[in-house]
Design a protein around this motif. Structure first.
Motif, mmCIF file in Angstrom:
data_model
loop_
_atom_site.group_PDB
_atom_site.id
_atom_site.type_symbol
_atom_site.label_atom_id
_atom_site.label_comp_id
_atom_site.label_asym_id
_atom_site.label_seq_id
_atom_site.Cartn_x
_atom_site.Cartn_y
_atom_site.Cartn_z
ATOM 1 N N ALA B 102 17.191 -3.184 -3.142
ATOM 2 C CA ALA B 102 16.128 -3.434 -4.123
ATOM 3 C C ALA B 102 16.326 -2.537 -5.337
ATOM 4 O O ALA B 102 16.223 -2.977 -6.481
ATOM 5 C CB ALA B 102 14.773 -3.172 -3.486
ATOM 6 N N ARG B 103 16.666 -1.274 -5.081
ATOM 7 C CA ARG B 103 16.863 -0.348 -6.202
ATOM 8 C C ARG B 103 18.042 -0.791 -7.068
ATOM 9 O O ARG B 103 17.938 -0.829 -8.291
ATOM 10 C CB ARG B 103 17.090 1.072 -5.686
ATOM 11 C CG ARG B 103 17.076 2.127 -6.788
ATOM 12 C CD ARG B 103 17.493 3.498 -6.286
ATOM 13 N NE ARG B 103 16.641 3.995 -5.215
ATOM 14 C CZ ARG B 103 15.447 4.543 -5.403
ATOM 15 N NH1 ARG B 103 14.958 4.640 -6.619
ATOM 16 N NH2 ARG B 103 14.735 4.970 -4.380
ATOM 17 N N LEU B 128 8.985 0.074 -8.465
ATOM 18 C CA LEU B 128 9.070 0.161 -6.993
ATOM 19 C C LEU B 128 7.706 0.545 -6.413
ATOM 20 O O LEU B 128 7.264 -0.006 -5.402
ATOM 21 C CB LEU B 128 10.133 1.177 -6.574
ATOM 22 C CG LEU B 128 11.570 0.667 -6.567
ATOM 23 C CD1 LEU B 128 12.542 1.820 -6.358
ATOM 24 C CD2 LEU B 128 11.769 -0.401 -5.497
ATOM 25 N N THR B 134 8.708 1.436 -2.458
ATOM 26 C CA THR B 134 9.447 2.676 -2.697
ATOM 27 C C THR B 134 10.191 3.134 -1.441
ATOM 28 O O THR B 134 11.364 3.508 -1.515
ATOM 29 C CB THR B 134 8.489 3.789 -3.158
ATOM 30 O OG1 THR B 134 7.759 3.288 -4.273
ATOM 31 C CG2 THR B 134 9.244 5.032 -3.563
ATOM 32 N N ALA B 137 13.308 0.969 -0.698
ATOM 33 C CA ALA B 137 14.102 0.683 -1.897
ATOM 34 C C ALA B 137 15.596 0.624 -1.629
ATOM 35 O O ALA B 137 16.335 -0.071 -2.323
ATOM 36 C CB ALA B 137 13.825 1.738 -2.960
ATOM 37 N N ASN B 138 16.058 1.343 -0.593
ATOM 38 C CA ASN B 138 17.503 1.385 -0.366
ATOM 39 C C ASN B 138 17.972 0.410 0.704
ATOM 40 O O ASN B 138 19.098 0.506 1.182
ATOM 41 C CB ASN B 138 17.932 2.813 -0.054
ATOM 42 C CG ASN B 138 17.684 3.735 -1.242
ATOM 43 O OD1 ASN B 138 17.801 3.301 -2.393
ATOM 44 N ND2 ASN B 138 17.297 4.963 -0.975
ATOM 45 N N VAL B 152 9.844 -8.210 -5.148
ATOM 46 C CA VAL B 152 10.957 -7.711 -5.976
ATOM 47 C C VAL B 152 11.240 -8.696 -7.100
ATOM 48 O O VAL B 152 11.495 -8.312 -8.246
ATOM 49 C CB VAL B 152 12.233 -7.488 -5.127
ATOM 50 C CG1 VAL B 152 13.352 -6.931 -5.993
ATOM 51 C CG2 VAL B 152 11.948 -6.564 -3.961
#
Ligand SMILES: Nc1ncnc2c1ncn2[C@@H]1O[C@H](COP(=O)(O)OP(=O)(O)O)[C@@H](O)[C@H]1O
Ligand SMILES: [Mg+2]
Lengths: 413, 321
Positions: B102-103, B128, B134, B137-138, B152
Motif C-alpha cells: 500500500a505504501r 494512510l 497505517t 501499510a507494508n 487504498v
C-alpha cells in the motif's frame, strides 16, 4: 523525473515476479548448466573423456623385408598413451573371435589388420585393407575409434605413394630395391613424431578458440543462444506490461494524473531497456563464474551486449504495439519468439556455431544478427569484423523502435 | 461564482458493431464544496461520462454545439495537464499495483501527481492514517480484503489534495461496514471543502450524500436538482407495492387499465405502481383482482423517493432498468 519513477516501479515489479525471474535467469542458466554437467569433465587438454571404448585389435600382418612390419606400427600408434582415454586396446590373434566379440557386444569395435597389410605398400596386387567393425548400438565411441583409424590410414597412404614411386624407379634402374626399406622407415618415424604432438585429435578444434577450458568452448554458444533467446522473451514480457496495465486499469489511472503520454511511454521503455541490461549482465557474469565461459574481449562484448539489449527491447516494443491484448501473448511467446529465435540461432542449435546450414535465413530475424556478433565476439573476433553485424542490428532496432513508438502514440493519443 | 466543474454538451458513441450512444448530450455544473451525484442504472453512461471528465476518452464532436469541460476554470481539452492536476479520480474498478505494498502504491501515485520530498512523505503518511491502513501499510495489496483495497483506491486520489474528486461507484461489492466508512469519508471530504462528483446506482447513497442529484438514463440526464425538488416531480403520486397469489404478469393488463394508475412495473415478485391517490385507486385494484379471482397477499404504500422519481420519469425500475 516521472519516467524514471515509472521505470523504477516496473523494475521492482519485474524482479518481484517469480515468473519473470524464472524466464530471465532460471531457464537460461539451468539449460546451460545441464549441458555443462553432460560435458562436465572435459579435461583441459581438450581430450574428451567419454568412457573409453573397448577395441580388440587383431594384427595378422606378416611384414616384409623392405617395409618391415607396418601392421605392428599401426598397433603401436593405437596403443599410444594419448589415446588411452579414448580406447582400451586389447590384442587378439583370432579374427573370427574378434568379430564375435563385437557381435555379442563384448567389445565396442574391432580392427583387423590383414596378413598382406605391409605387402600392399610394395605389391600393387595385395589389397591389404584394414577391417573395421563396430557395435551398432554404440554411436559416439566407435566413431571416435574409426576417425582415429582413418587418420592413421590417411597418413599411411603417403607411404603407398612413396613406395609405388620408388618401385617405378627400381624398375627403371635409377634406384635399388633395398633403398625402399629405409625410405618407409623414415616415413613411419615422421608419422609417429607428428602423432606425438597430438595431431590426431587436436586438428578438429579451431586453433583460434580462446576458451581455456573445453567444456566452456562447447557450452559457450549454448549459453549465448539461451541468453539471446530469453532476452527477447524479456523484451516482450516487460513491454507487454503496458497492455497488462491497460487491462488492469492502472494505465488509464496514470492518464488521469498530470503525467503526459510521452512521459509514461518513456518510463515504460526505460524499464524495458534496464530490465534486459540487468538480465544480460547477470547472465554473462554468472555464466563466466559458474561455467568458466569466456565471452571475448571487453569492447566487442559490450557492443554485442548493447546490440542484444536494443534488439530485444525494440522487438518487444514493436510486437506489443501490434498486439491487441495480453491474451495474444501465448501466440507471441510460444509462436513468434520461438520461431524467430530458432531460425535466428539455427547455427547454434544445429551445432555449427560458425557455419550456416540455412544460409541467409538467420539474418532475416533480429536474433540472427545479434547471435552472429555475439558468437564472433566469443571466438575472439576483432571489433572491425563484428562491426557489420553490430551496425546491422542497431539499424534494425531503430526501425522497430520508430514503428513501435508511432503505433503506441497513436494507440494512447 | 465559477463552478468547480463545468460540463457542456458531452457526446460519446462507441463504434464497435452497433453504434451505441453511451453518452448523449450531457451538461451539468458542480458548485465548489458540493457533493453532486450521477444516479442511474448500470449502463446509463456514468462511467463513460467520468472517463471523458478525466481525459481518458475524447468527447465526440457533437452535431449540436461545442463540448466543453472546465475544472476550476481550466479547460481539460485545452490544458489537460493543468486541469488534471486539479482532480483526483477514483476508478470504478480497483486500479492499483497488486504486487506492491500500500505504501509503495501511494508513494508511486504521489510522484505521478508531482509530489516530492518531505511533502510526499507527509501526504503518504496522512492518507494512510485517513484510510486507516497505517499498520498494514507494508503489506502487498494482493493480501488485502476487498474493502481495504477500495480504501487504498480512494486514498490514491486524495494524495495531492485535489479541488475536485470523482468517485465512480466506490461502494460496489463491499461489506456494509466498509461501505459505511466510505460514505462517512465522502462526507468528511465535503466538510474539508472538497468538491465531489459521485456516481452510484444506489438511490439511498445519492439521497444521503448529495446536495444535488442528476438522474441519468440511456446516456441522458433526465433530471437534475436537489433531492427535495426531484421528489416534487412525482407530485401527489404515491408508490404502491403489491404481491398476488398468481404470476404477477397476470395483473399487468387489467391494472394498467385502471383509472388513476400512471405507471406499473414488475420487480421480482412485486408489482410496483404509481397512482394518483391511493385512497381512490387502491379499492379499484382490489375489485379488478377479485373479478379475476386473484388474491392480493400484501400491500405496501411508500413515501415517494428517488426510486419513485425514476419510475415516474422512465416507467422503469431503477434497480434493473
Ligand atoms: N469501451 C466501450 N466500448 C463499447 N461500449 C462501451 C464501452 N464502455 C461502455 N460501453 C457501453 O456504454 C454504455 C454505458 O456504459 P457505462 O458508461 O459503463 O455505464 P455505467 O457506468 O452507467 O454503468 C453501456 O451500454 C456499455 O455497455
Ligand atoms: Mg460504471
Amino acid at each position: 523525473m516521472k519516467p524514471f519513477d515509472i521505470a523504477f516501479k516496473d523494475l521492482t515489479r519485474s524482479f518481484r515476479s517469480t515468473f519473470s525471474l524464472i524466464f530471465m535467469f532460471g531457464i537460461p542458466l539451468l539449460v546451460t548448466g545441464m549441458f555443462f554437467l553432460m560435458f562436465g569433465n572435459v579435461k583441459a587438454t581438450n581430450a574428451i573423456s567419454i568412457p573409453a571404448t573397448k577395441v580388440v585389435v587383431v594384427n595378422l600382418d606378416k611384414g616384409n623385408a623392405q617395409t618391415g612390419a607396418l601392421g605392428q606400427t599401426i598397433v603401436e600408434s593405437l596403443q599410444d598413451k594419448q589415446l588411452s582415454g579414448l580406447m582400451e586396446i586389447s590384442l587378439m590373434t583370432d579374427a573370427a573371435e574378434a568379430r564375435k566379440m563385437v557381435e555379442t557386444g563384448a567389445s565396442g569395435a574391432a580392427i583387423i589388420i590383414p596378413a598382406d597389410f605391409s605387402d600392399s605398400f610394395i605389391d600393387p596386387n595385395a589389397r591389404g585393407e584394414i577391417e573395421f567393425l563396430q557395435d551398432p548400438t554404440l554411436t559416439i565411441g566407435p566413431k571416435i575409434v574409426q576417425s582415429v583409424l582413418n587418420n592413421l590410414i590417411d597418413a599411411y597412404a603417403g607411404i603407398k605413394i612413396t613406395t609405388s614411386e620408388a618401385s617405378k624407379k627400381v624398375a627403371s634402374g635409377s634406384m635399388t630395391s633395398d633403398q625402399i626399406g629405409p625410405l618407409v622407415q623414415n616415413y613411419v618415424a615422421a608419422i609417429h613424431a607428428s602423432t606425438a604432438e597430438d595431431k590426431l585429435i587436436q586438428q578438429h578444434t579451431p586453433a583460434s578458440a580462446p576458451q581455456k577450458n573445453a567444456a566452456a568452448a562447447l557450452i559457450g554458444p549454448i549459453m549465448a543462444g539461451m541468453m539471446i533467446f530469453f532476452a527477447f522473451f524479456t523484451g516482450v514480457n516487460t513491454t507487454s506490461s503496458i497492455l497488462r496495465e491497460d487491462e488492469e486499469g492502472t494505465l488509464p489511472r496514470l492518464f488521469t494524473t498530470p503525467t503526459s503520454q510521452s512521459e509514461i511511454l518513456r518510463g515504460k521503455f526505460i524499464a524495458v531497456g534496464l530490465t534486459i541490461v540487468i538480465q544480460v549482465a547477470v547472465l554473462i557474469t554468472s555464466a563466466w563464474l559458474l561455467f568458466g565461459i569466456q565471452w571475448g574481449s571487453l569492447l566487442p562484448l559490450i557492443l554485442s551486449s548493447l546490440c542484444l539489449v536494443c534488439s530485444a527491447g525494440t522487438f518487444g516494443i514493436l510486437i506489443c504495439s501490434i498486439m491487441k491484448n495480453t491474451k495474444q501473448s501465448g501466440i507471441v511467446f510460444g509462436g513468434l519468439l520461438t520461431v524467430t529465435g530458432m531460425l535466428g540461432m539455427i547455427n547454434i542449435f544445429t551445432g555449427n556455431p560458425q557455419g550456416s546450414p540455412l544460409g541467409i535465413v538467420p539474418m532475416l530475424t533480429p536474433q540472427g544478427w545479434v547471435a552472429r556478433s555475439m558468437l564472433a565476439t566469443m571466438s575472439g573476433a576483432s571489433l572491425s569484423s563484428i562491426l557489420p553485424f553490430i551496425l546491422g542490428s542497431f539499424g534494425i532496432s531503430l526501425i522497430f523502435f520508430l514503428i513501435g513508438v508511432w503505433r503506441f502514440q497513436k494507440r494512447y493519443a | 461564482m465559477q463552478p468547480a466543474l463545468y460540463v457542456q454538451n458531452l457526446h460519446k458513441t462507441f463504434r464497435n458493431g452497433h453504434n451505441l450512444k453511451a453518452v448523449d448530450g450531457v451538461s451539468f455544473e458542480v458548485n465548489p464544496g458540493e457533493i453532486f451525484s450521477l444516479l442511474g442504472p448500470n449502463g446509463a453512461g456514468k462511467t463513460t461520462t467520468i472517463s471523458m471528465l478525466s481525459a481518458l476518452l475524447k468527447p465526440d464532436n457533437g452535431a449540436t454545439g461545442v463540448s466543453d469541460i472546465r475544472i476550476m476554470g481550466k479547460s481539460l481539452l485545452a490544458e489537460p495537464l493543468a486541469a488534471k492536476a486539479m482532480i483526483g479520480v477514483v476508478p470504478q474498478d480497483i486500479a492499483l499495483y497488486q504486487d506492491l505494498t500500500a505504501r509503495e502504491n501511494l508513494v508511486f501515485w504521489a510522484k505521478m501527481y508531482g509530489l516530492k520530498g518531505a511533502q510526499l512523505k507527509t501526504r503518504v503518511a496522512e492518507v494512510l492514517e485517513l484510510i486507516g491502513l497505517t499498520d498494514r501499510a507494508n503489506d502487498r495489496i494482493s493480501k488485502y480484503s476487498g474493502g481495504m483495497k477500495r480504501r487504498v483506491n480512494i486514498g490514491v486520489a486524495l494524495l495531492h489534495q485535489p479541488s475536485v474528486i470523482y468517485m465512480d461507484e466506490p461502494t460496489v461489492g463491499i461489506d456494509p461496514q466498509s461501505r459505511r466508512s466510505i460514505l462517512d469519508g465522502v462526507i468528511a471530504l465535503k466538510n474539508q471543502g472538497m468538491t465531489v462528483l459521485y456516481t452510484t446506482h444506489y438511490m439511498e447513497e445519492a439521497q444521503e450524500l448529495s446536495d444535488r442529484i442528476a438522474i441519468m438514463d440511456h446516456g441522458k440526464i433526465i433530471a437534475n436538482d436537489t433531492h427535495e425538488n426531484l421528489i416534487r416531480l412525482v407530485g401527489q403520486k404515491t408508490r404502491i407495492s403489491l404481491s398476488v397469489n398468481v404470476e404477477p404478469e397476470t395483473m399487468i393488463e387489467p391494472w394498467r387499465a385502471c383509472n388513476g394508475v400512471s405507471t406499473l412495473v414488475i420487480e421480482d415478485t412485486k408489482i410496483n405502481l404509481l397512482v394518483d391517490d391511493s385512497n381512490i385507486v387502491l379499492p379499484r385494484l382490489f375489485e379488478t383482482a377479485a373479478a379475476k379471482n386473484v388474491r392480493i397477499t400484501s400491500v405496501e404504500i411508500q413515501e415517494p423517493n428517488l426510486e419513485t422519481v425514476f419510475l415516474h420519469l422512465t416507467g422503469r425500475a431503477l434497480r434493473d432498468a
